[in-house]
Design a protein around this motif. Structure first.
Motif, mmCIF file in Angstrom:
data_model
loop_
_atom_site.group_PDB
_atom_site.id
_atom_site.type_symbol
_atom_site.label_atom_id
_atom_site.label_comp_id
_atom_site.label_asym_id
_atom_site.label_seq_id
_atom_site.Cartn_x
_atom_site.Cartn_y
_atom_site.Cartn_z
ATOM 1 N N TYR A 184 0.723 -1.053 0.395
ATOM 2 C CA TYR A 184 -0.015 -0.173 -0.084
ATOM 3 C C TYR A 184 0.967 1.261 0.121
ATOM 4 N N VAL A 185 1.913 1.238 0.712
ATOM 5 C CA VAL A 185 3.066 2.300 0.719
ATOM 6 C C VAL A 185 3.266 2.417 -1.000
ATOM 7 N N GLN A 186 3.138 1.431 -1.929
ATOM 8 C CA GLN A 186 4.027 1.393 -3.530
ATOM 9 C C GLN A 186 2.767 1.800 -3.347
ATOM 10 N N LYS A 187 1.561 1.784 -3.574
ATOM 11 C CA LYS A 187 -0.023 2.114 -4.060
ATOM 12 C C LYS A 187 0.344 3.265 -4.069
ATOM 13 N N TYR A 188 -0.781 3.929 -2.741
ATOM 14 C CA TYR A 188 -0.325 5.158 -2.938
ATOM 15 C C TYR A 188 1.008 5.827 -2.423
ATOM 16 N N THR A 189 1.625 5.723 -2.830
ATOM 17 C CA THR A 189 2.978 7.163 -2.608
ATOM 18 C C THR A 189 3.667 6.744 -3.599
ATOM 19 N N ASP A 190 3.645 5.703 -4.107
ATOM 20 C CA ASP A 190 4.694 5.428 -5.486
ATOM 21 C C ASP A 190 6.151 4.846 -4.220
ATOM 22 N N GLY A 191 5.946 4.404 -3.277
ATOM 23 C CA GLY A 191 6.716 3.535 -2.643
ATOM 24 C C GLY A 191 7.615 5.245 -1.745
ATOM 25 N N LYS A 192 6.925 6.319 -1.806
ATOM 26 C CA LYS A 192 7.451 7.498 -0.735
ATOM 27 C C LYS A 192 6.796 7.537 0.922
ATOM 28 N N GLY A 193 5.897 7.043 0.749
ATOM 29 C CA GLY A 193 5.732 7.037 2.622
ATOM 30 C C GLY A 193 5.208 8.133 2.717
ATOM 31 N N PHE A 194 4.101 8.116 4.192
ATOM 32 C CA PHE A 194 3.383 8.818 4.528
ATOM 33 C C PHE A 194 4.246 9.999 5.087
ATOM 34 N N ASP A 195 3.646 11.358 4.660
ATOM 35 C CA ASP A 195 4.446 12.698 5.835
ATOM 36 C C ASP A 195 4.523 11.813 7.063
ATOM 37 N N ILE A 196 2.926 11.471 7.446
ATOM 38 C CA ILE A 196 2.471 11.613 8.818
ATOM 39 C C ILE A 196 2.014 9.740 9.639
ATOM 40 N N VAL A 197 2.386 9.421 10.350
ATOM 41 C CA VAL A 197 1.563 7.771 10.916
ATOM 42 C C VAL A 197 0.985 8.150 11.858
ATOM 43 N N PHE A 198 -0.252 7.720 12.478
ATOM 44 C CA PHE A 198 -0.740 8.179 13.583
ATOM 45 C C PHE A 198 -0.397 6.237 13.717
ATOM 46 N N ASP A 199 -0.087 5.768 14.929
ATOM 47 C CA ASP A 199 -0.262 4.465 14.977
ATOM 48 C C ASP A 199 -1.443 4.354 16.325
ATOM 49 N N THR A 200 -2.189 4.108 16.681
ATOM 50 C CA THR A 200 -3.413 4.060 17.794
ATOM 51 C C THR A 200 -2.748 2.539 18.329
ATOM 52 N N VAL A 201 -2.363 2.202 17.825
ATOM 53 C CA VAL A 201 -2.669 0.319 18.018
ATOM 54 C C VAL A 201 -0.902 -0.083 18.532
ATOM 55 N N GLY A 202 -0.390 -0.119 18.935
ATOM 56 C CA GLY A 202 1.252 -0.328 18.670
ATOM 57 C C GLY A 202 1.689 -1.799 19.616
ATOM 58 N N GLY A 203 2.486 -2.118 20.045
ATOM 59 C CA GLY A 203 3.051 -3.537 19.749
ATOM 60 C C GLY A 203 4.264 -3.378 18.313
ATOM 61 N N GLU A 204 3.456 -4.843 17.578
ATOM 62 C CA GLU A 204 3.950 -4.691 16.027
ATOM 63 C C GLU A 204 3.380 -4.147 15.426
ATOM 64 N N ASN A 205 2.482 -3.234 15.427
ATOM 65 C CA ASN A 205 2.288 -2.582 14.490
ATOM 66 C C ASN A 205 2.567 -1.487 14.670
ATOM 67 N N LEU A 206 4.093 -0.934 15.828
ATOM 68 C CA LEU A 206 4.589 0.446 15.700
ATOM 69 C C LEU A 206 5.938 0.359 14.471
ATOM 70 N N ASP A 207 6.438 -1.416 14.657
ATOM 71 C CA ASP A 207 7.590 -1.762 13.175
ATOM 72 C C ASP A 207 6.957 -1.402 11.569
ATOM 73 N N ARG A 208 5.108 -1.663 11.525
ATOM 74 C CA ARG A 208 4.625 -1.717 10.497
ATOM 75 C C ARG A 208 4.224 0.741 10.230
ATOM 76 N N SER A 209 4.017 1.208 11.401
ATOM 77 C CA SER A 209 4.229 2.567 11.071
ATOM 78 C C SER A 209 5.515 3.167 11.241
ATOM 79 N N PHE A 210 6.825 2.517 11.226
ATOM 80 C CA PHE A 210 7.896 2.999 10.977
ATOM 81 C C PHE A 210 8.092 2.843 9.295
ATOM 82 N N GLU A 211 8.085 1.536 9.026
ATOM 83 C CA GLU A 211 7.970 1.594 7.735
ATOM 84 C C GLU A 211 6.942 2.052 6.463
#
Length: 332
Positions: A206-233
């Protein structure tokens, strides 16, 4: 007065009905006749003993979120008068004067705002903690500006559903994740520009699909745990990650390699520290204005509980089945 208290940490069954003394009014405070409250994850953690540093002394009346009527006004209070409808996250934690699971709650006026006229008491009680958290994260920490793209995890979660609406109000392009079609549709109704089923699409995809692989300016992680690693990605180079659940261990290499800014928002810090109360009251007043503009509305789960059913409400929260906020109304 009637109340639900805990005298020890434990399972939801530790709540018990008890007659306790009505709080004594003091300068700078008002006495609120409680009409409704809501359950937040921190309330269940306090009850269970998972966060003893913010727990009140026993016997403890829990829950911070409150909606109700001002029934008495303390010395020096000019902003509120008897009969005013108010909201706030104003008790239930260490350093406060009792929680909302009672007929009356003593509240520092710096933690209150007038209830938005277009919300019911039950809807209003769902708002304070999650809305303050989302506002603090988006505007005070991430410094969101119009035109940025933001990924918000958990579209139907307590903080997530508010963050979607505030980010749209703030001029961002909003992407949100969820685990089911029902929750994706909620994200769309709340104003998200794009919804992503994280069970069907990987972060890379989805990073490739929606941002051409650039990533999001801001990621708001309201879940935590392993999802924080996905937020970094998912974050862009020099992007910002905001988190509200970080009691976990992570490899920070992606943060270093991308030059990310990582912010943690823990809203209770400004509840248990009295000298910070006024800041939260000011945020809540801004939120109330956005609500009255028709740009923000809390999502309330269809199951409404009474104060006598607080154990069931906590069980329901911990089941993970709720959609939006769980609300309890005072029928005493």
């Amino acid at each position: 007065m009637k109340s639900q208290v805990i005298e020890t940490f434990g399972e939801p069954s530790v709540f018990q009905y008890k007659e306790i003394s009505k709080p004594e009014l003091k300068p700078g405070y008002v006495l609120v006749q409680v009409k409704a409250t809501s359950v937040n994850p921190i309330d269940t953690k306090v009850r269970a003993g998972a966060v003893p540093t913010v727990a009140p002394e026993f016997p403890a009346v829990l829950h911070g979120d409150v909606a109700g009527l001002v029934s008495a006004v303390g010395e020096g209070v000019t902003e509120f008068k008897i009969g005013d409808e108010v909201i706030g996250c104003a008790g239930g934690f260490r350093g406060t004067d009792g929680g909302a699971l009672a007929e009356f709650m003593l509240a520092d006026v710096d933690l209150l705002a007038h209830k938005p006229k277009n919300l019911t008491m039950e809807e209003a009680a769902a708002l304070p903690l999650v809305a303050i958290t989302a506002w603090e994260a988006l505007f005070n920490r991430a410094k969101l500006i119009p035109g940025q793209n933001i990924l918000i995890h958990a579209s139907s979660g307590g903080v997530g559903h508010i963050a979607i609406q505030l980010a749209k109000w703030g001029g961002a392009t909003v992407y949100t994740t969820a685990s089911s079609q029902e929750k994706l549709e909620i994200g769309t109704r709340l104003g998200a520009d794009v919804t992503i089923n994280y069970r069907e699409e990987s972060v890379h995809d989805y990073v490739q699909k929606y941002t051409d692989g650039k990533g999001f300016d801001i990621v708001f992680d309201t879940v935590g745990g392993e999802n924080l690693d996905r937020s970094f990605e998912a974050a862009a180079v020099h992007g910002t990650v905001i988190a509200i659940a970080t009691r976990s261990t992570h490899d920070l290499s992606p943060v270093h390699l991308k030059g990310l800014s990582l912010h943690v928002t823990f809203m209770l810090l400004k509840i248990v520290n009295k000298d910070m109360h006024k800041h939260y009251g000011e945020i809540l007043k801004k939120i109330a204005r956005v609500v009255e503009e028709g740009k923000l509305r809390p999502l309330v789960d269809s199951n409404i509980f009474t104060f006598d059913e607080v154990s069931k409400a906590h069980e329901y929260m911990e089941s993970g089945k709720a959609i939006g906020k769980i609300v309890l109304k005072n029928c005493w």
